[in-house]
Design an enzyme around this catalytic site. Sequence first.
Site, PDB file in Angstrom:
ATOM      1  N   CYS A  12       0.856  -1.181   0.000  1.00 16.86           N
ATOM      2  CA  CYS A  12       0.000   0.000   0.000  1.00 16.86           C
ATOM      3  C   CYS A  12       0.897   1.237   0.000  1.00 16.86           C
ATOM      4  CB  CYS A  12      -0.917   0.004   1.219  1.00 16.86           C
ATOM      5  SG  CYS A  12      -0.039   0.236   2.788  1.00 16.86           S
ATOM      6  N   HIS A  43       5.189  -5.195   8.810  1.00 21.05           N
ATOM      7  CA  HIS A  43       4.988  -6.569   9.256  1.00 21.05           C
ATOM      8  C   HIS A  43       5.245  -7.548   8.119  1.00 21.05           C
ATOM      9  CE1 HIS A  43       2.392  -5.276  12.935  1.00 21.05           C
ATOM     10  NE2 HIS A  43       3.646  -5.494  13.265  1.00 21.05           N
ATOM     11  N   HIS A 125      -1.657  -4.040  19.079  1.00 21.27           N
ATOM     12  CA  HIS A 125      -1.079  -3.698  17.781  1.00 21.27           C
ATOM     13  C   HIS A 125      -0.320  -2.379  17.879  1.00 21.27           C
ATOM     14  CE1 HIS A 125      -0.824  -2.588  13.503  1.00 21.27           C
ATOM     15  NE2 HIS A 125      -1.015  -3.875  13.243  1.00 21.27           N
ATOM     16  N   GLU A 127       0.056   0.110  15.866  1.00 26.01           N
ATOM     17  CA  GLU A 127      -0.679   1.312  15.468  1.00 26.01           C
ATOM     18  C   GLU A 127      -1.599   1.782  16.589  1.00 26.01           C
ATOM     19  OE1 GLU A 127      -4.269   2.693  12.530  1.00 26.01           O
ATOM     20  OE2 GLU A 127      -2.986   1.044  11.823  1.00 26.01           O
ATOM     21  N   THR A 164      -6.579   1.727  11.253  1.00 23.52           N
ATOM     22  CA  THR A 164      -6.748   1.920   9.804  1.00 23.52           C
ATOM     23  C   THR A 164      -6.940   0.623   9.032  1.00 23.52           C
ATOM     24  OG1 THR A 164      -4.342   1.956   9.509  1.00 23.52           O
ATOM     25  CG2 THR A 164      -5.453   4.081   9.788  1.00 23.52           C
ATOM     26  N   SER A 220       0.691  -9.651  10.782  1.00 27.01           N
ATOM     27  CA  SER A 220       0.188  -8.456  10.119  1.00 27.01           C
ATOM     28  C   SER A 220      -1.323  -8.366  10.319  1.00 27.01           C
ATOM     29  CB  SER A 220       0.515  -8.505   8.620  1.00 27.01           C
ATOM     30  OG  SER A 220      -0.200  -7.524   7.912  1.00 27.01           O
ATOM     31  N   ASN A 222      -3.669  -6.336   9.060  1.00 29.58           N
ATOM     32  CA  ASN A 222      -4.534  -6.220   7.880  1.00 29.58           C
ATOM     33  C   ASN A 222      -4.580  -7.529   7.107  1.00 29.58           C
ATOM     34  OD1 ASN A 222      -2.832  -5.830   5.107  1.00 29.58           O
ATOM     35  ND2 ASN A 222      -1.656  -5.029   6.821  1.00 29.58           N
TER      36      ASN A 222
END
Length: 582
Positions: A12, A43, A125, A127, A164, A220, A222
């Site tokens: 991304c 990650h 996490h 983030e 996110t 990871s 996501n």
Amino acid sequence: MQVIVARTAGFCKGVRKALEVTLEAIQKRKDGESICTYGPLIHNKQVLAMLEEKGIREENHIENCANKHVVIRAHGIPPQERQELHRLGATLLNATCTRVARVHGVIKRHARRGYHTVITGDADHAEVIGLMGYTDGRGVVISKPEQVEALPADWDKVLLVAQTTQNEEIFNEIQDRFLKRYPNGIVKNTICGSTHERQAEVRELCSQVDAMVIVGGHHSGNTVRLAEIARESGVPTFHIETEAELDRLEMARYSRVGVSAGASTPNWIIRDVVRFLESIQPQNFDFKHKIKTILNLLVYGNFFVALGAALLPSIAHSLTGLSGSLAESSGMAACYAFAIHSLNIYLDRNAIQLNDPGRAAFYHRWRYAFTGLSIAATMVSLWLALNIGILTFLAMTVFVLLGVLYAVPLILPARWQNLSALKIKDIPTSKTFSVPIAWACVTVLLPHLPDLFRSFSVLIYAFWVVFLLVLARTALLDLLAVQGDRLVGKETLVVLVGEEKTKRFIMAVLGLLCLSLLVGSATGVAHSFALLMVFLVGVYVWYLGASYRNPLKEDPTHEALIESGVMGIGMLSLLWNAVVGI
């Protein structure tokens, strides 16, 4: 087996930015300068291992970052840790994803106004830990809709945001319950648009396939959510980091498999997984697979490169009517391009390993054959040059030496050792421009050196047109290989200025090429073949337009399509010469 790859699979923008910041720091690093990342940059273990090979260590204890250049990971960090890093004398390089940074700003603004912040995400996490740092101690993390009921009912100022990379369906459920509990609460859907697109595409793919393979780190967030979404859709789902985790016999049960990947997964890992799946073939003859295998061999064997170079003298002849032996000129150009291209691919094998491991393995397996063929091709090119004339032979000798030295470290005087460019290829944009210059010289100028001053204006025009044509082709190929080139520090135009600016540059080059052809035809410098070329240049314009809709990824099919632009114009020039009889 039929494999459908998600269009959104791969890096991304946030991950790409994090890598660009880190790689730029590597390029600008001075002697004795220490660079580290505070926590894992992204990650993905494979990318982190490659960065470690370049001397970028991962530090998980803040005190170990003292007096170092510290890359702030893509997930961001709490403001308290940022202040501590400054206190320790660290120089901060911010690689925080811009999407994450926006969430920091949203939470910070509301926290100053006394808001409690509810974060939908995973409490452990990186983030989310960073987001919590901006809540002024009034933050809480939830991950399930039912947890909303456990929140204090007397909060009058409440903000709801999301990690996110959260599952959007879960966030929507939490949002509904949140607004019922806090009618005056504020909701900010901070899920990244890229995350939304990936998740939506996985849901769509699941309705079309027998099984899903999700590629990316097991840690990871996501990527894990993509796997969860695929399983919720009811199809067998395999979350893997590399193709080694797949069982061939188990996957053979499925005839149609979808592949998606997390935001931190490099293209080369996705490609290896796809190749592994595509190699699982039914017992009946698969014509499409055979065609793709042949195409791979033609691209990997540099036959398209040699054929494209061989056809350039014919293009120049059709344009301007230059005299001379097309057979000798074409043979000399083909042998030179094959030899130098094969040599430099081997010398740049680190970049190829990152962009296309299958190709790297092919060259390693056939390295002795390629070495022998390259030496033979070099000798043939010099012999053909000698047949044209002594000036052509001497000039070809110089170009061969420059081609051989392109990726070889130069021995510099001691006082120059601090210079960063120790190889020709290390000069910024060297590859993007040196290839078209070399090809234009070898295919246009060198065969006509004996008549240089007699046909000077025509030669310069033909050189200019061929240079622009090959420049567009080379820059397009650079777009395919940008991911690996960034990681190894290869100095192409796209690495220097970015993908979007490179695409605009290619469009400008193609526009200039069309204008040059029209002007040449109008002034009589070029024959009417120039008008046909204007139409054919549209192939490159169309392909570049397609790259805006779907990001280009290095693959033999894409590479063959790019090479077909030069080859197609060359083939038509041969037909033109035969029919018109120039």
